[in-house]
Design a protein around this motif. Structure first.
Motif, PDB file in Angstrom:
ATOM      1  N   PRO A   1       0.762  -1.434   0.170  1.00 36.44           N
ATOM      2  CA  PRO A   1      -0.011  -0.078  -0.292  1.00 36.44           C
ATOM      3  C   PRO A   1       0.705   1.331  -0.022  1.00 36.44           C
ATOM      4  O   PRO A   1       1.932   1.401   0.521  1.00 36.44           O
ATOM      5  CB  PRO A   1      -0.875  -0.151   1.225  1.00 36.44           C
TER       6      PRO A   1
ATOM      7  N   ILE B   1      -2.277   4.737   3.093  1.00 38.30           N
ATOM      8  CA  ILE B   1      -2.684   3.657   3.974  1.00 38.30           C
ATOM      9  C   ILE B   1      -3.399   4.297   4.973  1.00 38.30           C
ATOM     10  O   ILE B   1      -3.063   5.540   5.598  1.00 38.30           O
ATOM     11  CB  ILE B   1      -1.333   2.865   4.439  1.00 38.30           C
ATOM     12  N   THR B   2      -4.395   3.581   5.721  1.00 36.56           N
ATOM     13  CA  THR B   2      -5.178   4.206   6.989  1.00 36.56           C
ATOM     14  C   THR B   2      -4.286   3.796   7.924  1.00 36.56           C
ATOM     15  O   THR B   2      -3.625   3.034   8.159  1.00 36.56           O
ATOM     16  CB  THR B   2      -6.429   3.657   6.963  1.00 36.56           C
TER      17      THR B   2
ATOM     18  N   TYR C   1       2.480   6.408  12.809  1.00 34.14           N
ATOM     19  CA  TYR C   1       1.471   6.832  11.712  1.00 34.14           C
ATOM     20  C   TYR C   1       1.527   8.401  11.467  1.00 34.14           C
ATOM     21  O   TYR C   1       1.478   8.694  10.217  1.00 34.14           O
ATOM     22  CB  TYR C   1       0.057   6.145  12.060  1.00 34.14           C
TER      23      TYR C   1
ATOM     24  N   ASP D   1      -5.794   2.085  10.867  1.00 35.51           N
ATOM     25  CA  ASP D   1      -5.944   0.790  11.196  1.00 35.51           C
ATOM     26  C   ASP D   1      -5.123  -0.246  10.222  1.00 35.51           C
ATOM     27  O   ASP D   1      -4.802  -1.325  10.700  1.00 35.51           O
ATOM     28  CB  ASP D   1      -7.445   0.482  11.243  1.00 35.51           C
ATOM     29  N   GLU D   2      -5.114   0.149   8.887  1.00 32.22           N
ATOM     30  CA  GLU D   2      -4.400  -0.673   7.851  1.00 32.22           C
ATOM     31  C   GLU D   2      -2.934  -0.731   8.411  1.00 32.22           C
ATOM     32  O   GLU D   2      -2.238  -1.810   8.348  1.00 32.22           O
ATOM     33  CB  GLU D   2      -4.532  -0.396   6.515  1.00 32.22           C
TER      34      GLU D   2
ATOM     35  N   ASP E   1      -2.290  -2.871  11.445  1.00 30.32           N
ATOM     36  CA  ASP E   1      -2.360  -4.346  11.110  1.00 30.32           C
ATOM     37  C   ASP E   1      -1.152  -4.772  10.675  1.00 30.32           C
ATOM     38  O   ASP E   1      -0.608  -5.840  10.722  1.00 30.32           O
ATOM     39  CB  ASP E   1      -3.686  -4.645  10.128  1.00 30.32           C
ATOM     40  N   LEU E   2      -0.613  -3.898   9.642  1.00 28.47           N
ATOM     41  CA  LEU E   2       0.639  -4.333   9.003  1.00 28.47           C
ATOM     42  C   LEU E   2       2.006  -4.356  10.019  1.00 28.47           C
ATOM     43  O   LEU E   2       2.527  -5.461  10.014  1.00 28.47           O
ATOM     44  CB  LEU E   2       0.883  -2.985   7.949  1.00 28.47           C
TER      45      LEU E   2
END
Length: 288
Positions: A142, A147-148, A208, A150-151, A154-155
């Motif tokens: 991504p 990318i969000t 992030y 939450d994504e 998870d990553l």
């Protein structure tokens, strides 16, 4: 190496200045730069530029459905000119790899793809579908600016690499390279050697937010700049990368470096590692 912000700025420049122009001629000064053989580069002749885009660190010039895709690698660059010389370049002489005339040669604008140094890694692909025909694009994870949160979480939780390694792995996260990963980790106040899946939620939030801020700020500084000024603009915005031995602009501690065979990364011990310098095996061996 040009990373997401610089490639996005180059794509923006091409959208502004090349869209609507006709590719009159492509000069190949180094055949090794071409990573595809069909369609040939001459298939671009006579096509109208209809757009430009970025895929991670790949630059994509859309010529009415046929794409000229470039990966600038470590020492490649795009040099725009309002008027290019009409005479074809001599093959194998100097850094020029490929030239694109966007108008009558000698009268119209265009650009050169160049590469400094002896390690020739600049890559050019001529394809109909970059997403499937360019291996590096097909493997991309991504995009770092798409990318969000939450994504991203998870990553991180599903991987066990060090943060420095994870951020620059293009199949995991597309667009970030050595320089901006140093800046992101410094902004997030995280060690390059921290393990991704061990990060707590507040550290993920910080990382992030740093990812978004560092890249967004760099894109805003870069877009609209002339291609010739982008490298200087990148250097001027860096706080730790390439600044080993200089004071950290946040805490004034000395920026340290960890070196490898062909690259290095920089960090601030006070901001990122609790004041403890990271082991640099190459320097440790020199000091024995």
């Amino acid at each position: 190496m040009p990373e997401l912000p610089e490639v996005e700025a180059l794509a923006h420049h091409l959208r502004e200045h090349a869209t609507g122009c006709t590719v009159s001629r492509v000069d190949v000064a180094s055949l090794t730069v071409l990573k595809t053989v069909s369609p040939p580069w001459t298939a671009l002749h006579g096509r109208t530029v209809t757009g430009a885009a970025r895929h991670g660190k790949f630059l994509d010039l859309d010529c009415d459905g046929l794409h000229l895709v470039t990966h600038l690698s470590r020492a490649g660059w795009l040099r725009w000119a309002d008027t290019l010389a009409a005479a074809p370049p001599r093959p194998g002489k100097g850094p020029l790899a490929l030239r694109v005339h966007l108008g009558p040669p000698g009268e119209g604008p265009g650009f050169d793809l160049t590469e400094a140094g002896t390690q020739k890694r600049l890559a050019v692909y001529i394809v109909e579908d970059p997403a499937t025909e360019v291996p590096g694009i097909a493997r991309l994870g991504p995009d770092a600016l798409a990318i969000t949160r939450d994504e991203f979480a998870d990553l991180l939780k599903n991987r066990s690499e060090r943060l420095k390694t994870l951020l620059v792995e293009q199949s995991t996260l597309a667009g970030v390279g050595n320089a901006y990963s140093d800046e992101i980790l410094h902004t997030a106040r995280l060690s390059p050697y921290a393990t991704s899946k061990k990060l707590k939620d507040d550290a993920i939030d910080e990382l992030y937010a740093a990812l978004r801020k560092v890249l967004t700020d760099a894109v805003e500084r870069s877009v609209g700049q002339a291609a010739a000024r982008l490298k200087g603009e990148k250097r001027s915005g860096l706080r730790v990368h390439g600044r080993a031995g200089m004071p950290c602009p946040v805490c004034s501690d000395t920026v340290r470096e960890v070196s490898f065979a062909t690259k290095a990364f920089q960090y601030c011990p006070t901001c990122q590692t609790g004041g403890k310098p990271l082991s640099d095996r190459r320097m440790d061996r020199l000091l024995k």
